[in-house]
Enzyme design. Structure first.
Site, PDB file in Angstrom:
ATOM      1  N   GLU A 117     -28.006 -93.947  -1.050  1.00  4.93           N
ATOM      2  CA  GLU A 117     -26.986 -93.290  -0.223  1.00  4.93           C
ATOM      3  C   GLU A 117     -25.589 -93.783  -0.600  1.00  4.93           C
ATOM      4  O   GLU A 117     -24.617 -93.022  -0.588  1.00  4.93           O
ATOM      5  CB  GLU A 117     -27.242 -93.550   1.265  1.00  4.93           C
ATOM      6  CG  GLU A 117     -28.570 -93.006   1.791  1.00  4.93           C
ATOM      7  CD  GLU A 117     -28.623 -91.481   1.870  1.00  4.93           C
ATOM      8  OE1 GLU A 117     -27.611 -90.807   1.616  1.00  4.93           O
ATOM      9  OE2 GLU A 117     -29.720 -90.963   2.173  1.00  4.93           O
ATOM     10  N   ARG A 121     -23.035 -90.878  -1.993  1.00  2.34           N
ATOM     11  CA  ARG A 121     -21.954 -90.499  -1.071  1.00  2.34           C
ATOM     12  C   ARG A 121     -20.646 -91.229  -1.391  1.00  2.34           C
ATOM     13  O   ARG A 121     -19.593 -90.613  -1.496  1.00  2.34           O
ATOM     14  CB  ARG A 121     -22.356 -90.804   0.378  1.00  2.34           C
ATOM     15  CG  ARG A 121     -23.599 -90.042   0.816  1.00  2.34           C
ATOM     16  CD  ARG A 121     -23.835 -90.179   2.314  1.00  2.34           C
ATOM     17  NE  ARG A 121     -25.192 -89.793   2.669  1.00  2.34           N
ATOM     18  CZ  ARG A 121     -25.526 -89.085   3.759  1.00  2.34           C
ATOM     19  NH1 ARG A 121     -24.607 -88.690   4.604  1.00  2.34           N
ATOM     20  NH2 ARG A 121     -26.789 -88.784   4.012  1.00  2.34           N
ATOM     21  N   ASP A 249     -36.972 -84.921  -5.603  1.00  2.00           N
ATOM     22  CA  ASP A 249     -35.912 -83.948  -5.929  1.00  2.00           C
ATOM     23  C   ASP A 249     -34.855 -84.321  -6.967  1.00  2.00           C
ATOM     24  O   ASP A 249     -34.861 -83.837  -8.094  1.00  2.00           O
ATOM     25  CB  ASP A 249     -35.233 -83.446  -4.640  1.00  2.00           C
ATOM     26  CG  ASP A 249     -34.806 -84.567  -3.673  1.00  2.00           C
ATOM     27  OD1 ASP A 249     -34.861 -85.740  -4.062  1.00  2.00           O
ATOM     28  OD2 ASP A 249     -34.422 -84.240  -2.540  1.00  2.00           O
ATOM     29  N   GLU A 397     -28.730 -77.281   0.572  1.00  2.00           N
ATOM     30  CA  GLU A 397     -29.441 -76.883  -0.659  1.00  2.00           C
ATOM     31  C   GLU A 397     -29.531 -75.376  -0.878  1.00  2.00           C
ATOM     32  O   GLU A 397     -29.496 -74.913  -2.024  1.00  2.00           O
ATOM     33  CB  GLU A 397     -30.844 -77.499  -0.703  1.00  2.00           C
ATOM     34  CG  GLU A 397     -30.840 -79.008  -0.920  1.00  2.00           C
ATOM     35  CD  GLU A 397     -30.443 -79.799   0.323  1.00  2.00           C
ATOM     36  OE1 GLU A 397     -30.544 -79.239   1.442  1.00  2.00           O
ATOM     37  OE2 GLU A 397     -30.007 -80.952   0.186  1.00  2.00           O
TER      38      GLU A 397
END
Ligand SMILES: *[C@@H]1O[C@H](CO)[C@@H](O)[C@H](O)[C@H]1NC(C)=O
Ligand SMILES: *[C@@H]1O[C@H](CO)[C@@H](O)[C@H](O)[C@H]1NC(C)=O
Ligand SMILES: *[C@@H]1O[C@H](CO)[C@@H](O)[C@H](O)[C@H]1NC(C)=O
Ligand SMILES: *[C@@H]1O[C@H](CO)[C@@H](O)[C@H](O)[C@H]1NC(C)=O
Ligand SMILES: *[C@@H]1O[C@H](CO)[C@@H](O)[C@H](O)[C@H]1NC(C)=O
Ligand SMILES: *[C@@H]1O[C@H](CO)[C@@H](O)[C@H](O)[C@H]1NC(C)=O
Ligand SMILES: *[C@@H]1O[C@H](CO)[C@@H](O)[C@H](O)[C@H]1NC(C)=O
Ligand SMILES: *[C@@H]1O[C@H](CO)[C@@H](O)[C@H](O)[C@H]1NC(C)=O
Ligand SMILES: *[C@@H]1O[C@H](CO)[C@@H](O)[C@H](O)[C@H]1NC(C)=O
Ligand SMILES: *[C@@H]1O[C@H](CO)[C@@H](O)[C@H](O)[C@H]1NC(C)=O
Ligand SMILES: *[C@@H]1O[C@H](CO)[C@@H](O)[C@H](O)[C@H]1NC(C)=O
Ligand SMILES: *[C@@H]1O[C@H](CO)[C@@H](O)[C@H](O)[C@H]1NC(C)=O
Length: 493
Positions: A117, A121, A249, A397
């Site tokens: 994260e 980010r 993913d 997405e």
């Protein structure tokens, strides 16, 4: 005489433009400029609410006007939203000032931070802001942050741990115990590569590249596809689950994007990606019973496909489209368009016109992987999917894949899809100070979940805005997006 003419012209133009602009409301609403501006206004509205009630905290809770600090307490909304402000042309002086004074040390109770994260980010946001502005502050902060993350790689294998302990300055186990997550260890290569190039310090790239080299050497049940948990101390996989959804993913996403970023200077990434996609086409791409025009991506577990797909996996449509464009491969483009349309179908067929977090379908040979009830069965019959988790947390997405569909085809149909989604978000998610996720997209009076994830600013609104902007704004020939939609330059830094 001249004055009279000017006045007459003025009066005439008032008389004539007034009614025609009224009749033309729908044509105005369908103009790209109008739509882009509405999306920008939504950003400004939500950012104002964050600023008033939660400035410096990670997120504002948009229903109760309170704060949350689940992403290190470093003001993640400020950094995640920065490049969107730059792209939309919104003044960001307060954000810059905040970043100037920010220290990447333990805040409050969070002594351990998530490597993944923090990379996608914070580091992605800072690097992108640097590339868009060349303001040295953002590069300096990127280097500071990169150094905070390096201890995660001090394992016997070189596979990073899920977390870093900021106090001990050591790697720490992630929320998945002794396992590191495929999508976490394989989703820092774009950022670390660019950080090395910009800072002229090769260490970051070296650490990130080692992970890819380790994975490439591993043989797996499905060639090119990897189980989602790996032990960072001995390098063994500890599950059989394979997925393009959460946990898997963005590892696959980054293989393709590394290839694009290095402009094909090595074939390693595209070889790995192609192998993964070849196997995916053979083993995981499924239509649905009674719906031969829907194209889903199955998961794989314990030697068999599992007919369930998450909102997160819908990024894959865009990834296939991006590959189709760069490799000039129409079968990839078609697969991407099919998956994107199938994901959009999960939006338009719910009561709110917003897609669910997770859904299932019935395989052509009549296999159902989930237990389903009567109403799910009824929904399947009508729409070709059933909902297994009805929440929506402002995820990007599906609009991300629609963005690629538009950029690749220039078909205005995709702009209309995106506009429909934006209108639904505006209608069902807007609170008195921002936007909130929903508990149940099948319920038009759904409760809000009181969370406004920073990726709503970084990704959802950015992709929506770009769909209605000139395609030269963040051109796909010049930029590649990190998994949090932070654009990084293709080629050298
Ligand atoms: C609406 O605007 C378009 C151009 O934007 C124009 O061609 C059309 O004639 C207008 N329609 C009406 C009813 O005024
Ligand atoms: C949050 O702030 C808005 C705008 O100031 C206000 O209308 C709303 O009532 C507040 N909500 C709560 C729960 O205090
Ligand atoms: C923002 O910063 C820029 C550059 O320092 C400055 O020119 C501008 O006046 C500032 N704007 C505001 C509203 O403070
Ligand atoms: C960035 O760091 C360099 C080297 O430490 C320093 O000279 C420079 O002033 C810094 N720039 C900014 C904008 O903070
Ligand atoms: C690796 O570590 C895991 C967790 O401690 C253990 O279950 C597994 O057996 C180990 N594998 C090998 C090959 O040592
Ligand atoms: C993928 O499959 C195609 C044909 O099916 C083959 O030509 C190609 O070499 C394969 N690529 C990889 C990386 O396996
Ligand atoms: C296009 O991609 C598919 C999927 O990986 C592959 O099987 C096929 O060989 C590629 N086609 C061409 C012409 O490269
Ligand atoms: C892309 O493929 C098509 C058909 O396969 C071919 O006609 C075209 O020349 C190719 N374009 C490029 C840039 O390779
Ligand atoms: C995409 O869908 C069309 C129409 O349903 C189908 O003919 C085609 O085979 C699909 N292509 C891929 C690559 O899935
Ligand atoms: C599938 O086909 C049906 C019936 O022709 C059509 O209504 C629907 O829009 C199609 N869905 C997709 C995702 O192409
Ligand atoms: C959703 O829509 C269906 C069909 O329009 C309706 O029967 C159902 O009651 C709605 N459910 C909710 C919770 O709004
Ligand atoms: C829809 O949500 C409301 C809460 O706003 C709840 O009271 C109601 O029971 C829900 N309806 C269904 C069918 O779940």
């Amino acid at each position: 005489m001249q004055l009279f003419l000017v006045i007459t012209t003025l009066i005439l133009s008032i008389v004539y433009t007034q009614p025609s602009s009224l009749q033309n409301v729908s044509s105005l609403e369908s103009s790209n400029q109008f739509r882009a501006n509405e999306i920008k206004n939504a950003f400004i509205y939500a950012f104002k609410g964050y600023k008033k009630y939660a400035w410096g905290h990670d997120e504002v809770q948009p229903v109760t006007n309170t704060t949350s600090d689940n992403y290190n307490g470093w003001g993640v909304t400020i950094i995640d939203s920065l490049d969107t402000m730059i792209i939309m042309g919104i003044e960001y002086n307060d954000s810059r000032e905040f970043i100037k004074n920010l220290e990447f040390t333990a805040k409050g109770s969070s002594k351990k931070i998530s490597v993944f994260e923090t990379v996608i980010r914070y580091l992605g946001g800072l690097l992108s802001a640097y590339e868009l502005t060349k303001d040295e502050l953002f590069l300096n902060k990127s280097v500071e942050l990169g150094n905070v993350l390096l201890p995660a790689f001090n394992t016997p294998t070189g596979i990073p741990t899920g977390m870093v302990d900021l106090v001990k300055k050591k790697g720490a186990l992630g929320v998945n115990g002794h396992n590191s997550v495929l999508a976490e260890i394989g989703t820092l290569q774009l950022e670390f590569r660019r950080l090395s190039e910009l800072s002229k310090n090769p260490i970051y790239l070296k650490k990130a590249q080692k992970v890819i080299d380790i994975l490439q050497r591993k043989c797996t049940e499905l060639p090119g596809l990897y189980p989602v948990f790996i032990n960072p101390y001995n390098g063994t996989f500890t599950t059989t689950l394979v997925t393009w959804g959460g946990l898997g993913d963005s590892f696959y996403e980054y293989l393709l994007k590394q290839h694009i970023m290095v402009q094909g200077k090595t074939s390693q990434y595209i070889d790995m990606w192609m192998l993964a996609v070849n196997t995916t086409m053979k083993k995981l791409v499924y239509t649905a019973k009674g719906f031969s025009n829907l194209t889903y991506l199955a998961q794989w577990e314990n030697g068999e496909p599992f007919f369930k797909m998450g909102h997160l996996a819908c990024f894959a449509g865009g990834n296939f489209l991006l590959a189709g464009k760069f490799l000039n491969n129409t079968s990839l483009t078609n697969l991407g368009l099919n998956v994107t349309a199938t994901c959009y179908n999960t939006y338009i067929e719910t009561n709110t016109t917003i897609g669910p977090e997770e859904f299932g379908w019935i395989s052509p040979s009549d296999v159902i992987s989930s237990k389903i009830n009567k109403s799910q069965k009824a929904m399947y019959k009508k729409h070709g999917f059933f909902v297994t988790d009805a929440s929506y947390i402002l995820r990007p997405e599906v609009v991300e894949s629609i963005f690629y569909a538009y950029r690749v085809t220039h078909d205005p149909k995709y702009q209309d899809w995106a506009w429909n989604i934006f209108k639904s978000i505006n209608k069902f998610c807007k609170t008195s100070i921002g936007f909130s996720g929903l508990e149940d997209v099948t319920n038009i009076t759904s409760d809000w979940n009181n969370s406004q994830q920073s990726f709503f600013f970084a990704e959802t609104l950015k992709y929506l805005y770009l769909i209605f902007s000139n395609t030269s704004l963040i051109s796909l020939d010049e930029w590649v997006f990190n998994t949090e939609a932070h654009p990084l330059r293709i080629g050298g830094g």
